[in-house]
Design a protein around this motif. Structure first.
Motif, PDB file in Angstrom:
ATOM      1  N   SER A 146       8.106 -12.405   0.381  1.00 36.74           N
ATOM      2  CA  SER A 146       7.770 -13.756   0.868  1.00 36.74           C
ATOM      3  C   SER A 146       7.050 -14.632  -0.157  1.00 36.74           C
ATOM      4  N   TRP A 147       6.517 -14.041  -1.242  1.00 37.68           N
ATOM      5  CA  TRP A 147       5.550 -14.793  -2.056  1.00 37.68           C
ATOM      6  C   TRP A 147       6.130 -16.030  -2.739  1.00 37.68           C
ATOM      7  N   ASN A 148       7.241 -15.878  -3.470  1.00 37.77           N
ATOM      8  CA  ASN A 148       7.738 -17.021  -4.250  1.00 37.77           C
ATOM      9  C   ASN A 148       8.249 -18.160  -3.383  1.00 37.77           C
TER      10      ASN A 148
ATOM     11  N   ILE B 157       6.601  -8.484   3.227  1.00 37.80           N
ATOM     12  CA  ILE B 157       5.596  -9.537   3.423  1.00 37.80           C
ATOM     13  C   ILE B 157       4.590  -9.397   2.296  1.00 37.80           C
ATOM     14  N   ASP B 158       4.327 -10.469   1.597  1.00 38.67           N
ATOM     15  CA  ASP B 158       3.307 -10.451   0.540  1.00 38.67           C
ATOM     16  C   ASP B 158       1.978 -10.872   1.158  1.00 38.67           C
ATOM     17  N   ASP B 159       1.092 -11.418   0.364  1.00 40.85           N
ATOM     18  CA  ASP B 159      -0.258 -11.765   0.814  1.00 40.85           C
ATOM     19  C   ASP B 159      -0.219 -12.805   1.943  1.00 40.85           C
ATOM     20  N   GLY B 160      -1.253 -12.778   2.790  1.00 39.93           N
ATOM     21  CA  GLY B 160      -1.409 -13.826   3.800  1.00 39.93           C
ATOM     22  C   GLY B 160      -1.169 -13.360   5.219  1.00 39.93           C
TER      23      GLY B 160
ATOM     24  N   ILE C 247       4.997  -4.382   3.010  1.00 39.90           N
ATOM     25  CA  ILE C 247       3.725  -5.057   3.244  1.00 39.90           C
ATOM     26  C   ILE C 247       2.936  -5.087   1.947  1.00 39.90           C
ATOM     27  N   TYR C 248       1.770  -5.752   1.982  1.00 42.29           N
ATOM     28  CA  TYR C 248       0.997  -6.021   0.761  1.00 42.29           C
ATOM     29  C   TYR C 248      -0.481  -5.780   1.017  1.00 42.29           C
ATOM     30  N   SER C 249      -1.177  -5.204   0.035  1.00 48.20           N
ATOM     31  CA  SER C 249      -2.638  -5.123   0.115  1.00 48.20           C
ATOM     32  C   SER C 249      -3.218  -5.001  -1.289  1.00 48.20           C
TER      33      SER C 249
ATOM     34  N   THR D  93      -7.828  -9.590  -1.222  1.00 45.29           N
ATOM     35  CA  THR D  93      -6.580  -9.767  -1.963  1.00 45.29           C
ATOM     36  C   THR D  93      -6.721 -10.973  -2.896  1.00 45.29           C
ATOM     37  N   CYS D  94      -5.676 -11.236  -3.670  1.00 41.73           N
ATOM     38  CA  CYS D  94      -5.734 -12.390  -4.573  1.00 41.73           C
ATOM     39  C   CYS D  94      -5.822 -13.691  -3.778  1.00 41.73           C
ATOM     40  N   GLY D  95      -5.281 -13.714  -2.591  1.00 42.09           N
ATOM     41  CA  GLY D  95      -5.323 -14.919  -1.759  1.00 42.09           C
ATOM     42  C   GLY D  95      -6.586 -14.972  -0.903  1.00 42.09           C
ATOM     43  N   GLY D  96      -7.528 -14.040  -1.107  1.00 37.38           N
ATOM     44  CA  GLY D  96      -8.798 -14.081  -0.380  1.00 37.38           C
ATOM     45  C   GLY D  96      -8.750 -13.407   0.989  1.00 37.38           C
TER      46      GLY D  96
ATOM     47  N   LEU E 104       4.870  -0.630   0.078  1.00 37.69           N
ATOM     48  CA  LEU E 104       3.551  -1.259  -0.086  1.00 37.69           C
ATOM     49  C   LEU E 104       3.414  -1.790  -1.503  1.00 37.69           C
ATOM     50  N   LYS E 105       3.133  -3.092  -1.613  1.00 35.39           N
ATOM     51  CA  LYS E 105       2.778  -3.670  -2.915  1.00 35.39           C
ATOM     52  C   LYS E 105       1.250  -3.681  -2.966  1.00 35.39           C
ATOM     53  N   TYR E 106       0.684  -3.023  -3.978  1.00 32.47           N
ATOM     54  CA  TYR E 106      -0.762  -2.827  -4.023  1.00 32.47           C
ATOM     55  C   TYR E 106      -1.295  -3.567  -5.247  1.00 32.47           C
ATOM     56  N   ASP E 107      -1.965  -4.685  -5.002  1.00 34.25           N
ATOM     57  CA  ASP E 107      -2.251  -5.702  -6.006  1.00 34.25           C
ATOM     58  C   ASP E 107      -3.731  -5.675  -6.387  1.00 34.25           C
ATOM     59  N   LEU E 108      -4.036  -5.417  -7.633  1.00 28.90           N
ATOM     60  CA  LEU E 108      -5.399  -5.152  -8.108  1.00 28.90           C
ATOM     61  C   LEU E 108      -6.436  -6.197  -7.660  1.00 28.90           C
ATOM     62  N   CYS E 109      -6.155  -7.456  -7.905  1.00 37.39           N
ATOM     63  CA  CYS E 109      -7.002  -8.592  -7.470  1.00 37.39           C
ATOM     64  C   CYS E 109      -8.491  -8.317  -7.610  1.00 37.39           C
ATOM     65  N   SER E 110      -9.229  -8.366  -6.485  1.00 38.54           N
ATOM     66  CA  SER E 110     -10.701  -8.345  -6.543  1.00 38.54           C
ATOM     67  C   SER E 110     -11.264  -6.988  -6.952  1.00 38.54           C
TER      68      SER E 110
ATOM     69  N   LEU F 164       3.037  -0.740  -7.659  1.00 42.72           N
ATOM     70  CA  LEU F 164       1.748  -1.043  -8.281  1.00 42.72           C
ATOM     71  C   LEU F 164       1.805  -2.453  -8.846  1.00 42.72           C
ATOM     72  N   CYS F 165       0.718  -3.193  -8.626  1.00 41.03           N
ATOM     73  CA  CYS F 165       0.682  -4.547  -9.182  1.00 41.03           C
ATOM     74  C   CYS F 165      -0.661  -4.703  -9.874  1.00 41.03           C
ATOM     75  N   GLU F 166      -0.663  -4.494 -11.167  1.00 39.88           N
ATOM     76  CA  GLU F 166      -1.899  -4.727 -11.945  1.00 39.88           C
ATOM     77  C   GLU F 166      -1.521  -5.417 -13.250  1.00 39.88           C
TER      78      GLU F 166
ATOM     79  N   TRP G  72       6.326  -0.641 -10.827  1.00 43.88           N
ATOM     80  CA  TRP G  72       5.062  -1.188 -11.301  1.00 43.88           C
ATOM     81  C   TRP G  72       5.317  -2.502 -11.997  1.00 43.88           C
ATOM     82  N   ARG G  73       4.505  -3.473 -11.658  1.00 46.10           N
ATOM     83  CA  ARG G  73       4.605  -4.779 -12.299  1.00 46.10           C
ATOM     84  C   ARG G  73       4.197  -4.640 -13.755  1.00 46.10           C
ATOM     85  N   THR G  74       5.000  -5.238 -14.637  1.00 46.87           N
ATOM     86  CA  THR G  74       4.716  -5.108 -16.063  1.00 46.87           C
ATOM     87  C   THR G  74       4.142  -6.398 -16.644  1.00 46.87           C
TER      88      THR G  74
ATOM     89  N   GLY H 132       2.329 -10.703 -15.779  1.00 51.61           N
ATOM     90  CA  GLY H 132       1.702 -11.659 -14.855  1.00 51.61           C
ATOM     91  C   GLY H 132       2.774 -12.298 -13.980  1.00 51.61           C
ATOM     92  N   ASP H 133       2.387 -13.319 -13.227  1.00 48.30           N
ATOM     93  CA  ASP H 133       3.317 -13.928 -12.263  1.00 48.30           C
ATOM     94  C   ASP H 133       4.387 -14.781 -12.948  1.00 48.30           C
ATOM     95  N   ILE H 134       5.570 -14.714 -12.390  1.00 51.67           N
ATOM     96  CA  ILE H 134       6.684 -15.523 -12.893  1.00 51.67           C
ATOM     97  C   ILE H 134       6.720 -16.857 -12.142  1.00 51.67           C
TER      98      ILE H 134
END
Ligand code: GAL
Length: 738
Positions: free
Chosen positions: A377-379, A412-415, A452-454, A460-463, A486-492, A528-530, A548-550, A552-554
């Motif tokens: 959902s993110w982009n 579903i991504d963040d939110g 899903i995303y966490s 998360t990056c979106g707070g 599960l997309k697991y995003d480093l963020c905070s 993995l998303c770091e 694993w994400r290699t 930053g964001d596209i």
């Protein structure tokens, strides 16, 4: 004679922009709210040059607050001469980093966030232009007298201050009231032509007139050009072009020239061209040749088949515990024992049948064995994702036919997260997702997977809430909802450590969630998303990651696509079916937008062919980031080429090798399981590439059966290709030694 006279009258009406350049300013470091005031005595302030940073003018290494004051006089004659007298613009080419700008003590604009902002400091973008509009009858503005622009600047580090070629104040010209948008809607295909809507917005208080010039160019020659007088009433108007030619990679430019000042605005676009042949009506099965799953967990594999409906399915050799629904082709159940089970899938319709062998690879680490394909959902929706939006894209995934080409994850991504956990610490979805379990069931019933995303951090990056210290509980909650990814995003998580995380600190939370997912009783893809930190491709598998994400964001620009995509040779060299896959981020085709307002991707059609080809050569996850409910014919065609997708889904799962063929041409070659190779010849330059390329010049000696994969056509030669590759486009081949 008459004609000349008319022309000269016309020319006389041309009025040049009424503009006052700012040449000098006075300057003071520090911060004081009084410094915005018009009548302040600033005689003791130091003069400063507006062309350069303050570091170049005696304020070495200064970071923090500073003020500029610019005095200027605006003659009423300028207003009298202006064609349209309503609006003025104050312009700065660049300010480093954040500014609040005052005119005679009254704020007229700001960019970025000052440190005192409740949301915290945010750079406004050093080289971002500032265009601050003010009404010409603004109470603070004085004609024929001294005015003061006071600019409060905050520099967060590095260089600082107001800088750039020329700052000024000017009256708006008629053309400034008009904007043109070519990205609100897609091109449409008709039998022999392509049509396109361009929308105009006139924000002036009356109709503006002009001429619209449309020019179509193909291979450097103009194939069509016409001028069309148009009137733009207040508000929005749409102009439809009905008969643009159907030619591969032709470009069309739309230039609107306003009739008072003869100033123009222009848009140039590549006209989309269809390469994938029409789908066959007989059954064709498109699943990857191998499918992974852990033993003793719910199994779900939907047979992806195109052809005329209705269709019926048979599967021979299913291991104990699995059954197939003969109407839908969805295989479910659970397999108790690890092992590789060769099944034979048959799809039948009234025109024929087809059969394909698929290896079911059941083992404790075989969550997936080919890169995942689906939607995230993110982009498109960013943090504005909702249950309704996920379902609407899920329905479109099915009804458009994309699912029949193997696309199946709905992530579903963040939110989606609620503000608070329950009394016992369980995570909840927010009001946009009334029932996650029901959503999971809905997707599964349609043969789709649920993602899903966490974040390992507290937020998360979106707070939103992250999984910090609640990993096991969250993994179990996801499992109870039927989650498959599960997309697991480093963020905070980064904020928990004062310094940059070392490798061990970075891996620790990923190990932790991996244990939780493994114990959850479901086959959950672990993404993995770091952002590629510490060369994640070297250890992503070790912490349990499948992808694993290699990077930053596209975003949907050529620069972003090119920088990310063409730098993946090393990360992708680690890819394989039993290790995992590097993820250079999600696809940026179709309608994207990262929020409520979507636009058609800014990538040209040729760039989109490059995007899908390169990601397939990389064995990258293919996650669509667009609103599937608004899919145009070009995007569908781009995403439904089974021979291209088969390169991505090849069961070896290898990364490609790169050869720099020339300054602008790169060749990427990937070994495939059947002994053939996929070869992408990419034209990164700005000109059409027309060249006869010998295969031996790209390191391929010998004779080959050569196939153009996008067009699904064999090429007659066995040792060379006649390449005609548009700027930023690709020729994708499959070659097999003879
Ligand atoms: C970013 C991530 C994006 C998206 C976003 C959500 O860190 O790279 O892909 O997930 O967070 O807030």
């Amino acid at each position: 004679m008459k004609y000349l006279l008319l022309l000269s009258c016309f020319c006389f009406q041309l009025v040049h922009a009424q503009k006052i350049n700012f040449s000098s300013a006075v300057f003071q470091t520090g911060d004081n709210p009084q410094w915005r005031i018009e009548k302040l005595d600033d005689k003791s302030w130091k003069p400063i040059d507006l062309h350069d940073y303050w570091e170049k003018q005696g304020y070495d290494n200064y970071n923090g607050f500073a003020w500029y004051r610019i005095h200027f006089m605006l003659p009423s004659a300028a207003k009298n001469k202006a064609v349209i007298k309503d609006l003025l613009e104050v312009f700065f080419p660049g300010i480093d980093d954040v500014d609040i700008t005052y005119l005679n003590g009254v704020e007229i604009g700001r960019t970025g966030r000052m440190p005192e902002d409740p949301k915290g400091y945010k750079s406004g973008g050093r080289i971002k232009e500032r265009h601050y509009a003010i009404a010409s009858n603004h109470a603070a503005l004085h004609y024929d007298q001294d005015n003061v622009l006071a600019i409060r600047v905050f520099d967060g580090g590095g260089t600082g201050g107001v800088f750039g070629s020329q700052q000024f104040i000017r009256f708006w010209d008629p053309i400034d009231y008009i904007s043109m948008d070519a990205y609100a809607t897609s091109f449409d295909f008709k039998k022999n032509a392509v049509s396109k809507e361009i929308s105009f917005q006139n924000s002036y208080s009356g109709t503006l007139k002009g001429v619209l010039t449309t020019t179509v160019q193909w291979k450097d020659s103009v194939v069509k050009k016409y001028n069309q007088p148009i009137q733009l009433p207040i508000g929005k108007s749409v102009v439809l072009f009905n008969d643009l030619p159907k030619l591969d990679a032709a470009s069309v430019s739309f230039v609107f020239t306003e009739s008072i000042n003869q100033q123009s605005i222009a848009i140039t676009q590549e006209i989309p061209y269809i390469l994938t042949p029409t789908e066959k009506q007989t059954p064709q099965i498109h699943n990857a040749k191998a499918f992974g799953c852990k033993p003793n967990v719910p199994f779900l594999l939907a047979i992806a088949a195109t052809g005329v409906q209705p269709m019926q399915f048979e599967v021979a050799g299913l291991p104990k515990g699995l059954t197939v629904d003969v109407q839908t082709g969805i295989i479910t159940g659970a397999v108790a024992n690890a092992g590789t089970y060769a099944i034979k899938v048959t799809a039948n319709n009234r025109l024929g049948k087809s059969t394909q062998k698929i290896d079911l690879v059941i083992g404790k680490d075989n969550v997936i064995v080919t890169p995942p394909m689906g939607w995230n959902s993110w982009n498109c929706w960013g943090l504005a994702v909702s249950d309704a939006r996920v379902k609407s894209s899920a329905n479109a995934m099915i009804h458009s036919g994309l699912a029949n080409h193997g696309w199946n994850y709905m992530n579903i991504d963040d939110g989606w997260e609620a503000e608070k956990r329950t009394f016992d610490g369980s995570i909840l979805a927010n009001e946009k997702f009334p029932n996650m379990k029901e959503l999971g069931n809905y997707l599964h019933a349609n043969g789709l997977k649920f993602g899903i995303y966490s974040s390992p951090g507290p937020t998360t990056c979106g707070g939103f809430l992250g999984s910090y210290q609640e990993e096991a509980k969250d993994a179990n909650t996801y499992a109870s909802w039927g989650v498959d990814y599960l997309k697991y995003d480093l963020c905070s998580y980064r904020k928990l450590y004062p310094n940059q995380l070392n490798l061990q600190q970075l891996q620790a939370p990923y190990f932790k969630m991996n244990d939780a997912l493994k114990a959850s009783g479901r086959n959950i893809v672990y993404s993995l998303c770091e952002y590629g930190m510490e060369d994640v491709w070297k250890w992503g598998h070790e912490v349990g990651g499948n992808v694993w994400r290699t990077t930053g964001d596209i975003t949907d620009t050529w620069t972003s696509l090119k920088t990310i995509g063409f730098s993946q040779e090393i990360p992708a060299s680690y890819n394989s079916n039993n290790y995992g896959f590097g993820d250079p981020d999600m696809l940026i085709v179709g309608y994207v937008g990262w929020g409520d307002n979507l636009h058609l991707t800014k990538l040209t059609p040729s760039e989109q062919y490059t995007h899908i080809s390169l990601w397939s050569l990389l064995s990258a996850p293919l996650m669509l980031g667009c609103d599937l409910a608004r899919m145009d014919p070009f995007t569908y065609n781009l995403l439904s080429n089974d021979e291209v997708l088969a390169i991505d889904q090849d069961v070896l799962g290898k990364g490609p090798k790169k050869i720099d063929f020339s300054t602008d041409v790169q060749v990427w070659t990937k070994d495939l399981a059947d002994g053939s190779k996929a070869v992408g010849i990419f034209n990164l330059g700005n000109q059409l590439l027309e060249q006869n390329i010998q295969l031996k010049a790209i390191g391929l000696e010998g004779n080959y059966a050569i196939r153009d994969v996008w067009r699904q056509k064999n090429i007659l030669s066995t040792s060379a290709v006649k390449a005609s590759i548009p700027s930023h486009g690709v020729l994708l081949l499959n070659i097999k030694k003879k």
